[in-house]
Design a protein around this motif. Structure first.
Motif: not given
Ligand code: FES
Ligand code: FE
Length: 443
Positions: A184-202
């Motif tokens: 398929g194609v990449p899905q995208r959406w926005t979230a209220q979050a900081n990029w450092k936090m999301t990167q750390e989460n994963f």
């Protein structure tokens, strides 16, 4: 002083809470991290034939990624050289020329200006069209089908940047003949979050799985042992990269080769080293991050009896200190049977797609962290309230193992903050570059 204090705290495994969403820190990150590191912008399977293109972003820089007539992959600043209009506004497609919506200048796949409305009548004979081609993104590189770009002319070679991460990427992307392909194609959406936090989460936080994703165990779409995410190793690589490789309590995954069909196993043995093969055959989940904001997750998901594997790639595109646009790709082995690919895509949509169960768990918590960060007590730069986040997981408990078959420093559990701390130290090194000396000089 602020940076000095920050460094002292980080060295002790403490991260001041205000740093997460501070607007000044964010401006430093934009220039010193997003302006200088290698950024993932797409996968080669998204550009199938000459003229195929996708439009992407490196934080706020618009990128037009195309396959030229000679099959080369090129990346341009997606902005017209006439007056800067956003040139191509579609997400993907196939074109021979890109025509600007403003005054109609057009460019070919090589980025050359080939058409000027009213041409010589208005610009005369002197205009040199070859001086007005699209501006290339300074560096573009590819590894195992992953396309990266950097805005920095001096960026180190991509292979050096990835370093020891390549060995693990080879397992995930190079195990099958023909590599992986984007479904398929990449899905995208926005979230209220900081990029450092999301990167750390994963990249570095399997510890949240046991609580935050508990419902998926109860629903039977994750492995049934609620501690499943703790078994295995966390591996700290250089440059802010790293991953966790989860297995079972016994070290042998109940899902050999992550449920990939037995017919594919000899191919894995052929394409991987014995050490890589051993890791793949016994892993349940690979989850990690490439600094600064590309994360990957290769889990086993699906309804009981229908478990399967896919590779999820994610870019956390920062839209500010408290907002991210999540870009999310699903990849499956090109060599996998079609029916397996269908199943894998469904498993992806149900787990980590925008409405997936695991995704919902995470986005809700991220938004709540952002909301709380607006509190006065959270703006604690002097640390008078002692608002420090805890990165001491596994400290003094787990020592690196010396018999791990792959490169990097491997800890005998995924429940450690060693990787998170190494990401932070790389982050600090980049944002503070040149500034710490200035701070010292001014004292
Ligand atoms: Fe593109 Fe004028 S801005 S043609
Ligand atoms: Fe999660």
């Amino acid at each position: 002083q602020t940076l000095q204090m920050l460094k002292e705290k980080l060295d002790k495994g403490l991260m001041p809470q205000w740093v997460v969403t501070d607007p000044d820190i964010y401006q430093l990150e934009r220039r010193k991290i997003f302006g200088q590191t290698w950024q993932f912008i797409g996968h080669e399977s998204e550009l199938k034939e000459p003229g195929s293109y996708v439009t992407r972003w490196i934080a706020n820089d618009p990128v037009l990624l195309v396959k030229t007539n000679s099959g080369e992959i090129k990346a341009y600043l997606n902005s017209c050289t006439h007056r800067g209009a956003h040139l191509c506004t579609a997400d993907f497609g196939n074109k021979k020329t890109f025509t600007c919506p403003y005054h109609g200048w057009s460019f070919n796949l090589e980025g050359e200006l080939i058409g000027v409305v009213s041409g010589k009548t208005v610009y005369g004979e002197k205009m040199k069209k070859d001086e007005w081609g699209l501006r290339p993104i300074p560096k573009v590189g590819m590894y195992q089908g992953l396309i990266f770009a950097s805005l920095d002319h001096q960026a180190m070679p991509l292979e050096d940047y990835l370093g020891d991460m390549k060995w693990y990427l080879d397992i995930l992307l190079g195990r099958s003949d023909g590599g992986m392909e984007v479904i398929g194609v990449p899905q995208r959406w926005t979230a209220q979050a900081n990029w450092k936090m999301t990167q750390e989460n994963f990249a570095s936080d399997p510890y949240h799985v046991q609580t935050n994703h508990r419902s998926t165990v109860e629903l039977g779409i994750s492995p049934s042992d609620p501690n499943f995410a703790s078994y295995g190793h966390q591996i700290v690589l250089g440059n802010g990269h790293g991953l966790s490789i989860m297995t079972s309590k016994t070290g042998v995954s109940p899902y050999k080769y992550q449920t990939l069909p037995e017919s594919m196993w000899p191919m894995f043995e052929r394409n991987l080293s014995p050490e890589q093969n051993e890791i793949l055959s016994n892993a349940t989940v690979f989850v990690g991050g490439i600094f600064p904001n590309l994360a990957f997750d290769s889990p086993v998901h699906g309804m009981e009896g229908e478990m399967c594997n896919y590779l999820n790639l994610r870019v956390w595109r920062p839209l500010g200190p408290d907002k991210v646009e999540i870009w999310c790709w699903c990849l499956v082995d090109k060599a996998a049977p079609e029916e397996y690919k269908d199943k894998a895509y469904k498993a992806y949509v149900g787990s980590f797609g925008p409405s997936g169960t695991l995704e919902q768990d995470d986005t809700e918590v991220w938004a709540r962290i952002i909301q709380v960060n607006d509190a006065l007590m959270m703006e604690d730069k002097e640390l008078s309230y002692n608002n420090l986040n805890n990165y001491l997981l596994g400290e003094d408990v787990f020592e690196p193992v010396d018999n791990f078959p792959g490169p990097g420093i491997a800890y005998p559990s995924t429940y450690t903050d060693n990787l998170a701390r190494s990401i932070q130290s790389r982050w600090f090194e980049l944002i503070s570059k040149d500034l710490l000396d200035e701070e010292e000089d001014s004292q």
